[in-house]
Design an enzyme around this catalytic site. Structure first.
Site, PDB file in Angstrom:
ATOM      1  N   LEU A  14       0.824  -1.215   0.000  1.00 27.20           N
ATOM      2  CA  LEU A  14       0.000   0.000   0.000  1.00 27.20           C
ATOM      3  C   LEU A  14       0.858   1.266   0.000  1.00 27.20           C
ATOM      4  O   LEU A  14       0.327   2.373  -0.025  1.00 27.20           O
ATOM      5  CB  LEU A  14      -0.894   0.029   1.244  1.00 27.20           C
ATOM      6  CG  LEU A  14      -1.853  -1.136   1.444  1.00 27.20           C
ATOM      7  CD1 LEU A  14      -2.634  -0.940   2.741  1.00 27.20           C
ATOM      8  CD2 LEU A  14      -2.804  -1.276   0.264  1.00 27.20           C
ATOM      9  N   LYS A  63      15.656  -6.291   4.433  1.00 30.96           N
ATOM     10  CA  LYS A  63      15.908  -5.369   5.541  1.00 30.96           C
ATOM     11  C   LYS A  63      17.268  -5.574   6.197  1.00 30.96           C
ATOM     12  O   LYS A  63      17.849  -4.625   6.734  1.00 30.96           O
ATOM     13  CB  LYS A  63      14.790  -5.485   6.588  1.00 30.96           C
ATOM     14  CG  LYS A  63      13.461  -4.925   6.116  1.00 30.96           C
ATOM     15  CD  LYS A  63      12.431  -4.910   7.231  1.00 30.96           C
ATOM     16  CE  LYS A  63      11.132  -4.297   6.750  1.00 30.96           C
ATOM     17  NZ  LYS A  63      10.134  -4.161   7.842  1.00 30.96           N
ATOM     18  N   ASP A  99      10.549   1.432  11.602  1.00 31.09           N
ATOM     19  CA  ASP A  99       9.599   0.400  12.039  1.00 31.09           C
ATOM     20  C   ASP A  99       9.411   0.421  13.546  1.00 31.09           C
ATOM     21  O   ASP A  99       8.284   0.326  14.046  1.00 31.09           O
ATOM     22  CB  ASP A  99      10.092  -0.991  11.622  1.00 31.09           C
ATOM     23  CG  ASP A  99       9.776  -1.337  10.180  1.00 31.09           C
ATOM     24  OD1 ASP A  99       8.854  -0.721   9.605  1.00 31.09           O
ATOM     25  OD2 ASP A  99      10.445  -2.230   9.622  1.00 31.09           O
ATOM     26  N   GLY A 121       8.540 -14.261  15.167  1.00 33.43           N
ATOM     27  CA  GLY A 121       9.362 -13.861  14.035  1.00 33.43           C
ATOM     28  C   GLY A 121      10.626 -13.152  14.478  1.00 33.43           C
ATOM     29  O   GLY A 121      10.594 -12.310  15.383  1.00 33.43           O
ATOM     30  N   ARG A 145      10.315 -19.887  13.732  1.00 33.75           N
ATOM     31  CA  ARG A 145      10.206 -21.269  13.277  1.00 33.75           C
ATOM     32  C   ARG A 145      11.578 -21.921  13.137  1.00 33.75           C
ATOM     33  O   ARG A 145      11.704 -23.139  13.184  1.00 33.75           O
ATOM     34  CB  ARG A 145       9.446 -21.341  11.952  1.00 33.75           C
ATOM     35  CG  ARG A 145      10.133 -20.643  10.793  1.00 33.75           C
ATOM     36  CD  ARG A 145       9.308 -20.735   9.535  1.00 33.75           C
ATOM     37  NE  ARG A 145       9.956 -20.070   8.410  1.00 33.75           N
ATOM     38  CZ  ARG A 145       9.433 -20.017   7.197  1.00 33.75           C
ATOM     39  NH1 ARG A 145       8.268 -20.584   6.947  1.00 33.75           N
ATOM     40  NH2 ARG A 145      10.075 -19.383   6.235  1.00 33.75           N
ATOM     41  N   THR A 146      12.611 -21.102  12.954  1.00 36.64           N
ATOM     42  CA  THR A 146      13.987 -21.585  13.013  1.00 36.64           C
ATOM     43  C   THR A 146      14.543 -21.195  14.378  1.00 36.64           C
ATOM     44  O   THR A 146      14.885 -20.033  14.604  1.00 36.64           O
ATOM     45  CB  THR A 146      14.849 -20.957  11.903  1.00 36.64           C
ATOM     46  OG1 THR A 146      14.253 -21.227  10.635  1.00 36.64           O
ATOM     47  CG2 THR A 146      16.261 -21.520  11.927  1.00 36.64           C
ATOM     48  N   ARG A 149      17.569 -18.748  14.964  1.00 35.35           N
ATOM     49  CA  ARG A 149      17.407 -17.308  14.743  1.00 35.35           C
ATOM     50  C   ARG A 149      16.805 -16.630  15.965  1.00 35.35           C
ATOM     51  O   ARG A 149      17.200 -15.519  16.339  1.00 35.35           O
ATOM     52  CB  ARG A 149      16.533 -17.045  13.517  1.00 35.35           C
ATOM     53  CG  ARG A 149      17.153 -17.480  12.202  1.00 35.35           C
ATOM     54  CD  ARG A 149      16.492 -16.780  11.030  1.00 35.35           C
ATOM     55  NE  ARG A 149      16.860 -15.367  10.999  1.00 35.35           N
ATOM     56  CZ  ARG A 149      16.342 -14.480  10.147  1.00 35.35           C
ATOM     57  NH1 ARG A 149      15.426 -14.866   9.263  1.00 35.35           N
ATOM     58  NH2 ARG A 149      16.724 -13.224  10.157  1.00 35.35           N
ATOM     59  N   GLN A 233       5.219   4.183  10.512  1.00 35.49           N
ATOM     60  CA  GLN A 233       6.607   4.101  10.050  1.00 35.49           C
ATOM     61  C   GLN A 233       6.775   4.876   8.747  1.00 35.49           C
ATOM     62  O   GLN A 233       7.815   5.481   8.509  1.00 35.49           O
ATOM     63  CB  GLN A 233       7.060   2.644   9.896  1.00 35.49           C
ATOM     64  CG  GLN A 233       6.351   1.820   8.831  1.00 35.49           C
ATOM     65  CD  GLN A 233       6.842   2.074   7.414  1.00 35.49           C
ATOM     66  OE1 GLN A 233       7.967   2.513   7.213  1.00 35.49           O
ATOM     67  NE2 GLN A 233       5.987   1.810   6.444  1.00 35.49           N
TER      68      GLN A 233
END
Length: 265
Positions: A14, A63, A99, A121, A145-146, A149, A233
């Site tokens: 957007l 990013k 952010d 995340g 999920r990892t 990280r 942001q």
């Protein structure tokens, strides 16, 4: 004034609607463009930005990957380890992260500063959210999920890694993954793992009301969709590029119109 968004894919974005409306509102000539950039094209795209743009936004998957192409970082971007806004200063490209403060502004307005907080995340968005919450003194946990990280982010920022089941104990749950983007039936969290009390924030904004938010609201939890962080942001990025205060209400309106949402936010 050429501005744009680097990421891949970008069909859901957007940002052009929002920033082109902002430019018109403040009377600046310019254009905000989508710049779809698969990973293998990032080096070439950054050369284009250096040659002909006032600045750009950066979204997934770049990013963190964009950092080697920059000449400097703001203190916030350096601490987060991720960039979502680049400003050209003379011949230099400086990376910023709007952010984190953008997310925090939406959270503060809604009165959702609950703890403990669980961030789903550990990518660029997750890093910014975790940094923002930690900076406000909240007790922050992170899941990815990892697991490696999540563990690395927790160690780097002084957070705690948690299993997904910890979501039941959290009083603030933030989805900083892409799960749910463009898929109204996808969710990062089974309904039986929703927090028992508090609030749920989903950074996804297309669809505006994700399955995660619908199920959380049905449980009586307070919810916030991703348009708040997107607009706030974006407003901070707009000020960095132009030196003008962003017309936040007009940016919200443009984003809602692009989503075909009659009542928004």
């Amino acid at each position: 004034m050429r501005l744009g968004l680097i990421g891949y894919p970008l069909d859901h974005s957007l940002s052009p609607a929002m920033h082109n409306r902002a430019l018109r509102e403040v009377g600046l000539l310019g254009e905000y463009l989508l710049l779809p950039t698969p990973p293998e094209a990032l080096a070439g795209r950054m050369a284009e930005v250096r040659a002909g743009f006032w600045g750009v936004n950066v979204t997934v998957p770049h990013k963190e990957a964009v950092l080697p192409y920059l000449d400097g970082l703001s203190p916030e971007a350096r601490a987060i380890g991720a960039v979502n806004t680049i400003v050209r200063e003379g011949e230099k490209l400086i990376g910023h992260n709007t952010d984190a403060p953008g997310f925090l502004r939406g959270l503060e307005e809604a009165g959702l500063l609950f703890e403990p907080a669980l961030v789903l995340g550990a990518g660029g968005a997750g890093r910014a959210v975790a940094y923002a919450l930690k900076g406000r003194g909240l007790d922050v946990y992170v899941w990815n999920r990892t697991p490696g990280r999540a563990r690395a982010l927790a160690e780097e920022m002084g957070l705690r890694e948690a299993p997904l089941e910890f979501a039941r104990e959290a009083r603030l749950l933030v989805n900083a993954t892409r799960v749910g983007l463009m898929d109204p039936e996808a969710t990062p969290l089974p309904p039986d793992l929703l927090p028992r009390e508090g609030g749920v924030v989903d950074l996804v904004y297309r669809p505006l009301w994700t399955r995660l938010l619908r199920e959380a609201r049905a449980r009586g939890l307070r919810v916030q969709h991703g348009l708040y962080m997107l607009v706030y942001q974006g407003a901070l990025a707009f000020r960095l590029w132009t030196g003008r205060e962003a017309p936040v209400a007009a940016m919200f309106q443009a984003a809602c119109e692009a989503l075909s949402e009659p009542i928004c936010p």
